[in-house]
Design an enzyme around this catalytic site. Structure first.
Site: not given
Ligand code: TEU
Ligand code: CA
Length: 549
Positions: A257, A98, A199, A329-330
């Site tokens: 992403e 990542d 990211d 993971h989100d």
């Molecule tokens: O997520 C990017 C992002 O757009 C997040 O706000 C996502 O939409 C949200 O978590 C969904 O609820 C990335 C990573 O995957 C995330 O874990 C990080 O918190 C974020 O970037 C900041 O680095």
């Protein structure tokens, strides 16, 4: 269509903090992953996407990086990392790291220097502006808190943070910053890693002058101004430069992403000739159940919309390549969100059905850790069980707007912590994840749902994933064949065909909790299904069949 490893292999996403704790401190670590390499190999996956393992104060669990060249102490050492990389490569598993370079931690040496004075050489590594009329420089909202600006007392200026206050945005306009990023990327490439998942990489190029956003304001009056920073023209320049400096001559994956990306923009980003990414993670499917107040205001998802998203992205990636995933993971757990957990039988059946529906589309499937066991959402007892900064901030904001109950329900359905509870390895205490106290509670259903139990059950979700992945691993039609939607108007069944060189697979999934009638029985024989007996026109709830002819 160019054939490459990342189109042919199934990926597995690891969230290291929650995967396996080898030393009993309650936090997953690199040694823990190493202990599970044979498990990963037995799944048939060919590549790992490893969430951030760099040194971090963990305001956002590693997405706030303090030192890009160091391994997070809780996760282990660089020697552990080298051992992990070697263990993966020995097993012919690629490693995709990542890369978080839209922002760093505020504890990064660059930012510590940057905030010291307006004249510091690192000042321009970040985005500093004077306030306007006694307030923030513009109306941009952050993803995690009301405003994207934080006033820093030392110089009286504000810095931009699209995420938390501890995640200041890097200034990609600065060529010195860009060169440092490229050098850092090359150091990881030289170690032998096979690519990066980058990211929020499509947000690095902000519009010149940082003009106000035009979208609807949040409760505090700020607007998530993605039209000012997502997929802007300069993104293409930066990525081309990054690729020329880092990717040239290497067979490595460039995976972006990309929130706020329409299928038209996606097609441009991915175009074989003129694009900048090998694959992207778009958000349409993840937003399918957003309500009027967004993510934490969920509404039931609709099959018609699901089909529309799939079909639009299958065609948007015709001259490129798609990513296929139900969660990460989100996101909350796929089977709780898109399948059914009313009974144990339906949990198992619907988890298998979701896998079939997604994996056999054209594109690369990503399995999120625990998905292969049909792990479910957790009934978090109360706020004190929540660890995720996004969830905690959403609850804090809800207290101001008076929507706490609704946001809490939203978190129970869609909170990011559902994905982050410990991987359920066994029926032992804390799911066999740790001998200590886990940093986040284990889902209390681990005595029933765990890898050890699935291992010993021929009909388990785990053993079904193995069969499905094996099927795709060894079949060019499923990897590269063309896609055609079937029975698009059907209200319960999701169906499609994959064809190449006179061979056709027909994938038929009843995505509903009721029996469903197929309009016709596809030609061919059933090579995979999730029921003891899959025949006839009538499909049981969540039944899935794969025909081959
Ligand atoms: O997520 C990017 C992002 O757009 C997040 O706000 C996502 O939409 C949200 O978590 C969904 O609820 C990335 C990573 O995957 C995330 O874990 C990080 O918190 C974020 O970037 C900041 O680095
Ligand atoms: Ca540990």
């Amino acid at each position: 269509m160019k054939q490459t490893w990342w189109k042919e292999r199934v990926f597995y996403q690891i969230y290291p903090r929650s995967f396996m704790d080898a030393n009993g401190d309650g936090i997953g670590d690199l040694r823990g992953i190493i202990e599970k390499l044979d498990y990963l190999k037995s799944l048939g996956i060919g590549a790992i996407w490893l969430c951030p393992v760099y040194d971090s104060p963990n305001d956002d669990n590693g997405y706030d990086i303090r030192d890009y060249g160091k391994i997070m102490a809780e996760f282990g050492t660089m020697a552990d990392f080298d051992a992990l990389l070697e263990g993966l490569h020995t097993r012919d598993i690629k490693l995709v790291m990542d890369l978080v370079v839209n922002h760093s931690s505020d504890e990064h040496a660059w930012f510590k220097a940057s905030r010291k004075s307006k004249l510091n050489p690192y000042r321009d590594y970040y985005i500093w502006r004077d306030g306007k009329d006694g307030s923030t420089p513009n109306n941009w909202a952050s993803f995690f808190s009301p405003s994207a600006w934080k006033k820093d007392e030392t110089t009286g200026q504000y810095y931009l943070h699209l995420f938390s206050e501890k995640q200041p945005d890097l200034n990609w306009e600065n060529p010195a910053l860009r060169q440092e990023v490229y050098a850092m990327v090359n150091r990881w490439f030289d170690k032998g890693v096979d690519g990066f998942r980058m990211d929020v990489i499509n947000c690095i190029a902000k519009d010149e002058g940082l003009p106000d956003g035009t979208g609807a304001p949040n409760a505090a009056g700020y607007s998530l101004a993605f039209e000012r920073f997502a997929n802007r023209p300069k993104l293409y320049d930066y990525l081309r430069e990054l690729k020329a400096n880092c990717y040239a001559g290497r067979d490595c994956l460039c995976l972006g992403e990309t929130p706020f990306t329409t299928p038209e923009e996606g097609a441009k980003l991915l175009d074989d000739e003129t694009g900048i990414f090998d694959m992207i993670f778009p958000f349409d499917l993840m937003e399918i159940d957003d309500g009027p107040y967004g993510k934490y205001d969920p509404v039931p998802w609709k099959l018609s919309r699901f089909k529309q998203i799939v079909n639009i992205w299958q065609s948007a990636t015709e001259h490129g390549w798609g990513s296929l995933f139900w969660s990460n993971h989100d996101q909350s757990r796929a089977v709780s969100r898109f399948g059914c957990t009313d009974t144990e039988e339906l949990r198992v059946r619907s988890a298998k059905m979701l896998a079939v529906a997604m994996h056999l589309l054209r594109g690369t499937p990503f399995v999120y850790q625990g998905e292969e066991l049909g792990m479910t959402n957790t009934a978090f007892p109360d706020e004190s069980a929540i660890r995720d900064i996004e969830g905690i901030n959403a609850l804090n904001e809800a207290r101001i707007t008076g929507r706490t109950e609704s946001v809490w329900r939203g978190i129970l359905h869609k909170g990011r912590d559902h994905a982050r509870t410990p991987m359920q390895w066994s029926a032992e205490q804390h799911a066999g994840f740790t001998t200590g106290e886990p940093w986040i509670m284990a889902n209390p259903n681990y005595p029933a749902i765990n890898a050890a139990a699935d291992e010993n059950d021929a009909d388990s979700v785990l053993n079904f994933y193995r069969k499905l992945i094996q099927l795709r691993n060894t079949d060019k039609t499923l990897q590269y064949g063309s896609y055609r939607t079937l029975w698009t108007e059907h209200e319960q069944i999701f169906a499609y065909e994959r064809t190449q060189d006179g061979e056709t697979y027909t994938i038929v999934c009843n995505m509903s909790g009721k029996t469903a009638e197929m309009p016709t029985i596809p030609d061919g024989t059933v090579v995979l299904c999730n029921m003891p007996d899959c025949a006839g026109m009538t499909m049981q709830p969540y039944e899935a069949r794969v025909y081959k002819r």
